[in-house]
Design a protein around this motif. Structure first.
Motif, PDB file in Angstrom:
ATOM      1  N   ASN A 187     -43.678  -2.822   9.226  1.00  0.00           N
ATOM      2  CA  ASN A 187     -44.044  -3.800  10.245  1.00  0.00           C
ATOM      3  C   ASN A 187     -42.830  -4.076  11.120  1.00  0.00           C
ATOM      4  N   LEU A 188     -42.940  -3.743  12.400  1.00  0.00           N
ATOM      5  CA  LEU A 188     -41.828  -3.941  13.322  1.00  0.00           C
ATOM      6  C   LEU A 188     -41.898  -5.325  13.921  1.00  0.00           C
ATOM      7  N   LYS A 189     -40.727  -5.964  14.033  1.00  0.00           N
ATOM      8  CA  LYS A 189     -40.637  -7.285  14.627  1.00  0.00           C
ATOM      9  C   LYS A 189     -40.413  -7.147  16.127  1.00  0.00           C
ATOM     10  N   VAL A 190     -40.785  -8.171  16.846  1.00  0.00           N
ATOM     11  CA  VAL A 190     -40.555  -8.197  18.284  1.00  0.00           C
ATOM     12  C   VAL A 190     -39.105  -8.616  18.506  1.00  0.00           C
ATOM     13  N   GLY A 191     -38.420  -7.921  19.404  1.00  0.00           N
ATOM     14  CA  GLY A 191     -37.018  -8.245  19.688  1.00  0.00           C
ATOM     15  C   GLY A 191     -36.884  -9.495  20.525  1.00  0.00           C
TER      16      GLY A 191
ATOM     17  N   ARG B  53     -34.076   5.840  -1.013  1.00  0.00           N
ATOM     18  CA  ARG B  53     -34.581   4.910   0.004  1.00  0.00           C
ATOM     19  C   ARG B  53     -33.661   3.708   0.151  1.00  0.00           C
ATOM     20  N   ARG B  54     -33.063   3.253  -0.956  1.00  0.00           N
ATOM     21  CA  ARG B  54     -32.193   2.087  -0.961  1.00  0.00           C
ATOM     22  C   ARG B  54     -30.915   2.306  -0.139  1.00  0.00           C
ATOM     23  N   ILE B  55     -30.536   3.565   0.078  1.00  0.00           N
ATOM     24  CA  ILE B  55     -29.321   3.857   0.840  1.00  0.00           C
ATOM     25  C   ILE B  55     -29.448   3.338   2.271  1.00  0.00           C
ATOM     26  N   ARG B  56     -30.595   3.542   2.901  1.00  0.00           N
ATOM     27  CA  ARG B  56     -30.836   3.044   4.252  1.00  0.00           C
ATOM     28  C   ARG B  56     -32.320   2.715   4.393  1.00  0.00           C
ATOM     29  N   PRO B  57     -32.747   1.529   3.917  1.00  0.00           N
ATOM     30  CA  PRO B  57     -34.166   1.171   4.054  1.00  0.00           C
ATOM     31  C   PRO B  57     -34.532   0.996   5.528  1.00  0.00           C
ATOM     32  N   PRO B  58     -35.808   1.154   5.869  1.00  0.00           N
ATOM     33  CA  PRO B  58     -36.194   1.017   7.270  1.00  0.00           C
ATOM     34  C   PRO B  58     -35.934  -0.392   7.786  1.00  0.00           C
ATOM     35  N   GLU B  59     -35.262  -0.460   8.925  1.00  0.00           N
ATOM     36  CA  GLU B  59     -34.962  -1.778   9.493  1.00  0.00           C
ATOM     37  C   GLU B  59     -36.146  -2.247  10.340  1.00  0.00           C
ATOM     38  N   PRO B  60     -36.335  -3.563  10.481  1.00  0.00           N
ATOM     39  CA  PRO B  60     -37.588  -4.077  11.039  1.00  0.00           C
ATOM     40  C   PRO B  60     -37.691  -4.057  12.566  1.00  0.00           C
ATOM     41  N   TYR B  61     -36.633  -3.674  13.299  1.00  0.00           N
ATOM     42  CA  TYR B  61     -36.705  -3.744  14.755  1.00  0.00           C
ATOM     43  C   TYR B  61     -37.030  -2.397  15.390  1.00  0.00           C
ATOM     44  N   LYS B  62     -36.378  -1.332  14.938  1.00  0.00           N
ATOM     45  CA  LYS B  62     -36.671  -0.002  15.481  1.00  0.00           C
ATOM     46  C   LYS B  62     -37.321   0.917  14.457  1.00  0.00           C
ATOM     47  N   GLY B  63     -37.303   0.521  13.196  1.00  0.00           N
ATOM     48  CA  GLY B  63     -37.929   1.326  12.147  1.00  0.00           C
ATOM     49  C   GLY B  63     -37.054   2.460  11.663  1.00  0.00           C
ATOM     50  N   LYS B  64     -35.768   2.453  12.031  1.00  0.00           N
ATOM     51  CA  LYS B  64     -34.869   3.519  11.612  1.00  0.00           C
ATOM     52  C   LYS B  64     -34.546   3.369  10.129  1.00  0.00           C
TER      53      LYS B  64
END
Length: 180
Positions: free
Chosen positions: A172-176, A151-162
């Protein structure tokens, strides 16, 4: 006071336990594990009720700390050799995928290179649909650590959840940015 340490450990029928001084060897259908019990803790096996009991040899703060910990570790060992543990990961993102090459896990998660993970000998990694990864093993700590490394290789990013996340993990996704 530890409430966890006081609980007896129930033993399944297909488990063999050998207690030699302060070493506990547990054998089951999935494998064999060994644990050295601290000197402040004593372990006893009740053959009639098929249970294990842990006791403190001294009533100190250090013994109290080790009491619940030792009971939990021995219980996890029993569950591990009888049922095993597993963690599931999910990859989300366009072009993100995983595959197995022998025992090695190969991840393509948006970097210019592929990431290769070589699991320890008693960990099994399975890949389903190129996006679902299952990690299985008999040691709970080791299964969790390998899952966390992946999971640490590419943790989910907060804008698109990728990224790579645990199965059913809520991100939790942030508003752009908002345009003028």
């Amino acid at each position: 006071m530890s409430r966890i340490g006081k609980k007896p450990i129930n033993l399944p029928q297909n488990i063999n336990i050998t207690i030699i001084e302060n070493h506990v060897q547990i054998q089951g259908p999935k494998g064999e594990l060994l644990y050295k019990i601290p000197k402040l803790i004593q372990i006893e096996q009740d053959l009639t009720n098929n249970k294990l009991f842990l006791y403190k040899t001294k009533n100190t703060k250090e013994a109290q700390k080790l009491y619940g910990l030792s009971r939990t570790l021995v219980n996890n060992m029993i569950i591990g050799v009888s049922q095993g543990f597993e963690k599931r990961l999910q990859i989300q993102g366009v072009g993100y995928r995983s595959q197995l090459n022998g025992n090695n896990l190969i991840l393509n998660v948006g970097y210019s290179h592929t990431v290769i993970i070589k699991p320890p000998k008693n960990i099994i990694i399975e890949v389903e649909n190129n996006t679902n990864i299952t990690i299985k093993g008999i040691q709970k700590e080791q299964v969790g650590e390998i899952a966390a490394q992946i999971r640490r290789i590419r943790p989910p990013e907060p804008y698109k959840g990728k990224g790579i996340r645990y199965l059913n993990e809520a991100v939790n996704l942030k508003v752009g940015k908002s345009g003028k």
